[in-house]
Design an enzyme around this catalytic site. Structure first.
Site, PDB file in Angstrom:
ATOM      1  N   ASP A 202       0.762  -1.293  -0.119  1.00 12.61           N
ATOM      2  CA  ASP A 202      -0.038  -0.106  -0.030  1.00 12.61           C
ATOM      3  C   ASP A 202       0.897   1.178  -0.031  1.00 12.61           C
ATOM      4  O   ASP A 202       2.350   1.099  -0.117  1.00 12.61           O
ATOM      5  CB  ASP A 202      -1.001  -0.047   1.249  1.00 12.61           C
ATOM      6  CG  ASP A 202      -2.534   0.673   0.784  1.00 12.61           C
ATOM      7  OD1 ASP A 202      -2.178   1.686   0.633  1.00 12.61           O
ATOM      8  OD2 ASP A 202      -3.280   0.024   1.066  1.00 12.61           O
ATOM      9  N   HIS A 276      -2.990   2.780  -4.557  1.00 12.55           N
ATOM     10  CA  HIS A 276      -2.389   2.649  -3.290  1.00 12.55           C
ATOM     11  C   HIS A 276      -0.845   2.134  -3.483  1.00 12.55           C
ATOM     12  O   HIS A 276      -0.338   1.180  -2.800  1.00 12.55           O
ATOM     13  CB  HIS A 276      -3.375   1.231  -2.781  1.00 12.55           C
ATOM     14  CG  HIS A 276      -4.432   1.646  -2.320  1.00 12.55           C
ATOM     15  ND1 HIS A 276      -4.687   2.500  -0.752  1.00 12.55           N
ATOM     16  CD2 HIS A 276      -5.649   2.012  -2.866  1.00 12.55           C
ATOM     17  CE1 HIS A 276      -6.005   2.807  -0.514  1.00 12.55           C
ATOM     18  NE2 HIS A 276      -6.539   2.598  -1.720  1.00 12.55           N
ATOM     19  N   GLU A 353      -9.944   2.449  -5.378  1.00 14.21           N
ATOM     20  CA  GLU A 353      -9.645   3.585  -4.939  1.00 14.21           C
ATOM     21  C   GLU A 353      -8.469   4.178  -5.941  1.00 14.21           C
ATOM     22  O   GLU A 353      -7.509   4.737  -5.331  1.00 14.21           O
ATOM     23  CB  GLU A 353      -9.308   3.780  -3.416  1.00 14.21           C
ATOM     24  CG  GLU A 353     -10.401   3.703  -2.673  1.00 14.21           C
ATOM     25  CD  GLU A 353     -10.331   3.577  -1.205  1.00 14.21           C
ATOM     26  OE1 GLU A 353     -10.936   3.928  -0.607  1.00 14.21           O
ATOM     27  OE2 GLU A 353      -9.098   3.118  -0.906  1.00 14.21           O
ATOM     28  N   TRP A 419     -16.536  -4.875  -1.754  1.00 12.93           N
ATOM     29  CA  TRP A 419     -16.213  -4.229  -0.434  1.00 12.93           C
ATOM     30  C   TRP A 419     -17.326  -2.936  -0.204  1.00 12.93           C
ATOM     31  O   TRP A 419     -17.426  -2.400   0.811  1.00 12.93           O
ATOM     32  CB  TRP A 419     -15.026  -3.828  -0.251  1.00 12.93           C
ATOM     33  CG  TRP A 419     -14.365  -2.555  -1.235  1.00 12.93           C
ATOM     34  CD1 TRP A 419     -14.127  -2.705  -2.556  1.00 12.93           C
ATOM     35  CD2 TRP A 419     -14.426  -1.211  -0.937  1.00 12.93           C
ATOM     36  NE1 TRP A 419     -13.786  -1.380  -3.155  1.00 12.93           N
ATOM     37  CE2 TRP A 419     -13.881  -0.318  -2.144  1.00 12.93           C
ATOM     38  CE3 TRP A 419     -14.283  -0.390   0.259  1.00 12.93           C
ATOM     39  CZ2 TRP A 419     -13.452   0.867  -2.191  1.00 12.93           C
ATOM     40  CZ3 TRP A 419     -14.107   0.701   0.166  1.00 12.93           C
ATOM     41  CH2 TRP A 419     -13.716   1.614  -0.977  1.00 12.93           C
ATOM     42  N   TYR A 444     -16.299  -4.390   7.855  1.00 11.44           N
ATOM     43  CA  TYR A 444     -14.883  -3.729   8.284  1.00 11.44           C
ATOM     44  C   TYR A 444     -14.622  -3.465   9.605  1.00 11.44           C
ATOM     45  O   TYR A 444     -15.166  -3.127  10.539  1.00 11.44           O
ATOM     46  CB  TYR A 444     -14.944  -2.187   7.654  1.00 11.44           C
ATOM     47  CG  TYR A 444     -14.466  -2.489   6.354  1.00 11.44           C
ATOM     48  CD1 TYR A 444     -14.882  -3.487   5.433  1.00 11.44           C
ATOM     49  CD2 TYR A 444     -13.702  -1.474   5.265  1.00 11.44           C
ATOM     50  CE1 TYR A 444     -14.471  -3.516   4.141  1.00 11.44           C
ATOM     51  CE2 TYR A 444     -13.094  -1.309   4.246  1.00 11.44           C
ATOM     52  CZ  TYR A 444     -13.453  -2.604   3.716  1.00 11.44           C
ATOM     53  OH  TYR A 444     -13.027  -2.581   2.201  1.00 11.44           O
ATOM     54  N   TRP A 490      -8.204  -3.335   8.294  1.00 12.43           N
ATOM     55  CA  TRP A 490      -7.309  -2.376   7.984  1.00 12.43           C
ATOM     56  C   TRP A 490      -6.413  -1.708   9.296  1.00 12.43           C
ATOM     57  O   TRP A 490      -7.062  -1.550  10.241  1.00 12.43           O
ATOM     58  CB  TRP A 490      -7.941  -1.272   7.141  1.00 12.43           C
ATOM     59  CG  TRP A 490      -8.604  -1.714   6.085  1.00 12.43           C
ATOM     60  CD1 TRP A 490     -10.095  -1.958   5.936  1.00 12.43           C
ATOM     61  CD2 TRP A 490      -8.437  -2.131   4.895  1.00 12.43           C
ATOM     62  NE1 TRP A 490     -10.396  -2.468   4.735  1.00 12.43           N
ATOM     63  CE2 TRP A 490      -9.300  -2.750   4.146  1.00 12.43           C
ATOM     64  CE3 TRP A 490      -7.001  -2.176   4.302  1.00 12.43           C
ATOM     65  CZ2 TRP A 490      -9.193  -2.854   2.582  1.00 12.43           C
ATOM     66  CZ3 TRP A 490      -6.817  -2.660   2.847  1.00 12.43           C
ATOM     67  CH2 TRP A 490      -7.819  -3.038   2.223  1.00 12.43           C
TER      68      TRP A 490
HETATM   69  C1  ACM Z   1     -10.982  -0.539   0.302  1.00 20.14           C
HETATM   70  O1  ACM Z   1     -11.470  -0.570   1.470  1.00 20.14           O
HETATM   71  N1  ACM Z   1     -10.500   0.435  -0.199  1.00 20.14           N
HETATM   72  C2  ACM Z   1     -10.942  -1.935  -0.324  1.00 20.14           C
END
Ligand code: ACM
Length: 635
Positions: A202, A276, A353, A419, A444, A490
């Site tokens: 990332d 990313h 993104e 997602w 999440y 995350w």
């Molecule tokens: C993501 O949460 N950008 C996959």
């Protein structure tokens, strides 16, 4: 039988089976539990028998766990079946119902048998058995030489609803070393997860050695050390050394893959491109449109601006250039090493993104658009993903990517990780893609799980009950296309493993049950009781978890110009005591039973849940101003 009577009898039977099954406290809830009269009493020495060399690991695993949990001697043998207390057996003839991961667990008053078609099935039977045993025990025996450990007899027939049951761990935003990843695996396999998705790259770190591209880890694995809220951190200073980070060598990865495979976990590696990619660009600046050699691995600065319509602008170019052939040479090198290391059928190629603003201004991108007759810059993402798909498929692997990869025609050989809105996943399934569900609104694990006033600050909340309410596939005709799903952890704000556990548990319990247990078998009242039993198990093994289920859930609304207050909690059998007079809530404070009109004036709400006359949740302290501002609702 008249229909009323049959409904009543049916209901009684269901209630009885739920309450009897409730004694067994297994997560995820097995498909079928048939209680049997009697108990099995463990002796001082426990003998484990297995009928296949493929079960040697499982036998050792079980022996070690029993030794730790029951404090008894354990011996393993592949002869002397007759004398065994626990038999682990692979069926010589396949039992269709059990499939590749199902098992039968039979606890009689004489012995315990786990039978399955595969070692994975036996391993899951072992997890169920271990959950039926005490999580820790002092060594005590009675006069007959028996331990006092007894478990109720039962027959369990169990198999999963979905074959992809995963957790994602973001090791880029914070690096988790291989021993920490092993602890994460140890925990997840107890709940029959079989997929660990490692988000390896990332903007904030490249975490895997690529021997043919050494700068990826020499440069891309390290950033300047910063603390505080991610997204608000100070940029690297001129000349400042990048000392914070780390990466997995090929040997580390091989060790992790072996460790995971022994425990029936597939590791899915993710290389997140074309967006990313700041860590890769810091190492090889020519990969981006701007080719800016001053770009550094990002320590968590505010380099993106989010707009009200959900779009965003990247203030720093973190995107690979789709019109530069060197990018595909780079990707071929990366994916060749990834494909040779990981046995996974799927390689995750990211795709989320991706900011197109630098592409739109780049001459090579504009020329490529012209050559391909593209009218929109977004179509370059479709082009890029196709090229990546070609590279990965030539290496004998399939690609999976975040759901943006479906936005420009892709072959259905690709699989989609949903997602955003779950409907995007179902729509992809209708188009013929295989889909893994991980929608933000149910999956999440970086979102806070209790009240935002006391939870670590993040931009969204997700309570346990909401995670549990998710049915991964409400459309039966699409079920063959849904591989399963996962929770995504995350780690922008999660720098160490016990904090990662705090965020994952107990919500990972709900995710485990969502993907293992059929929706019809799920029941919140039973689940939350089992969750509380498993809190004891987490404590016995030193795993951090969130107790947010015990905290009051506050909401306010206006009724005829009067501010009203509503409160509840996810945990059963708690009493909510509150005060508006500045005192600390105690068992003598008012009990919340129905919406309360909040008086005007300089008041502060103090509220806490109690069980058995003792406080059990955190105390929330909320001034009137906050109550007024806030719809005060966390999903
Ligand atoms: C993501 O949460 N950008 C996959």
């Amino acid at each position: 039988m008249n229909s009323y009577r049959s409904i009543i009898i049916f209901t009684i039977l269901i209630v009885m089976s739920i309450s009897l099954a409730g004694q067994y406290h297994v997560i995820p809830q097995p498909q079928k539990i048939d209680p049997v009269e009697g108990t099995y009493a463990f002796g001082k020495k426990i003998r484990i028998y297995h009928n296949s060399n493929d079960l040697i690991f499982a036998s050792n695993y079980l022996a070690e766990k029993i030794y730790n949990q029951l404090n008894t001697q354990v011996v393993i043998s592949n002869s002397a079946e007759k004398y065994a207390d626990i038999q682990l057996l692979i069926h010589s003839k396949k039992n269709q119902l059990l499939g590749n991961e199902g098992y039968e667990l039979n606890i009689s008053n004489k012995k315990i048998t786990i039978t399955a078609n595969t070692p994975a099935g036996v391993f899951y039977g072992i997890q169920t058995l271990l959950q039926l045993l005490p999580s820790s025990q002092t060594p005590t025996t009675n006069t007959m030489g028996k331990t006092k450990i007894q478990i109720p007899c039962v027959r369990i027939t169990d198999y999963p609803r979905f074959s992809w049951r995963g957790l994602m761990l973001d090791v880029s935003r914070h690096f988790f070393g291989k021993e920490e990843v092993k602890r994460y695996i140890d925990q997840m396999v107890q709940y029959k997860f079989n997929t660990l998705h490692l988000h390896l790259t990332d903007d904030n770190g490249w975490r895997i050695e690529i021997k043919s591209l050494p700068r990826l880890t020499e440069v891309g694995a390290w950033r300047v050390e910063r603390y505080g809220q991610f997204g608000d951190r100070e940029k690297p200073k001129p000349g400042e050394k990048a000392t914070y980070g780390g990466y997995y060598s090929h040997d580390d990865i091989k060790e992790l893959i072996k460790y995971a495979a022994e425990r029936h976990v597939n590791i899915v590696p993710e290389i997140d491109v074309p967006g990313h990619s700041m860590a890769a660009i810091a190492a090889y600046p020519n990969l981006s449109c701007t080719a800016d050699t001053t770009i550094k691995v990002d320590p968590g600065t505010r380099f993106a601006e989010w707009h009200d319509d959900g779009t965003f602008t990247m203030l720093v170019d973190n995107t690979l250039n789709p019109a530069n052939e060197e990018v595909y040479v780079f990707l071929e090198k990366v994916f060749t090493e990834i494909a040779s290391l990981f046995p996974s059928e799927y390689i995750h190629v990211g795709g989320d993104e991706c900011y197109k603003g630098y592409w739109a201004k780049n001459e090579a991108c504009l020329a490529l658009m012209k050559q391909k007759n593209y009218s929109r810059v977004e179509q370059l993402q479709g082009y890029f993903v196709h090229r990546v798909q070609e590279i990965v498929e030539k290496l004998g692997k399939k690609i999976i990517g975040w759901d943006e990869i479906t936005e420009d025609s892709l072959t259905t050989q690709a699989s989609v990780m949903c997602w955003r809105n779950p409907e995007i996943g179902y729509e992809s399934a209708r188009k013929g893609y295989k889909v893994v569900m991980a929608p933000t609104s149910f999956s999440y694990l970086d979102y806070y799980q209790g009240d935002p006033l006391i939870e670590p600050p993040v931009y969204a909340g997700l309570r346990l009950s909401r995670v549990y309410s998710f049915d991964p596939c409400p459309y039966p005709e699409l079920e063959p296309q849904i591989l399963g799903g996962q929770g995504n952890l995350w780690t922008e704000n999660i720098p160490y493993l016990q904090y990662a556990f705090y965020m994952a548990y107990p919500r990972a319990f709900a995710i485990a049950e969502n993907y293992w247990t059929h929706a019809k078998q799920k029941n919140w009242d039973s689940f939350i009781q089992r969750v509380e039993k498993h809190f004891d198990r987490l404590e016995a093994t030193g795993i951090n978890y969130s107790k947010a289920i015990y905290d009051p859930i506050i909401s306010t609304y206006n009724e005829s110009n009067q501010l009203m207050l509503k409160m509840k909690s996810e945990a059963p059998d708690v009493i909510i005591h509150y005060t508006l007079d500045g005192t600390v809530p105690s068992i003598y404070s008012p009990i919340y039973t129905e919406p309360v009109a909040i008086p005007s004036g300089n008041i502060t709400l103090r509220v806490r849940t109690f069980r058995n006359k003792r406080p059990i949740g955190n105390m929330l302290i909320i001034p009137l101003e906050k109550l007024k501002q806030w719809p005060y609702f966390t999903p």
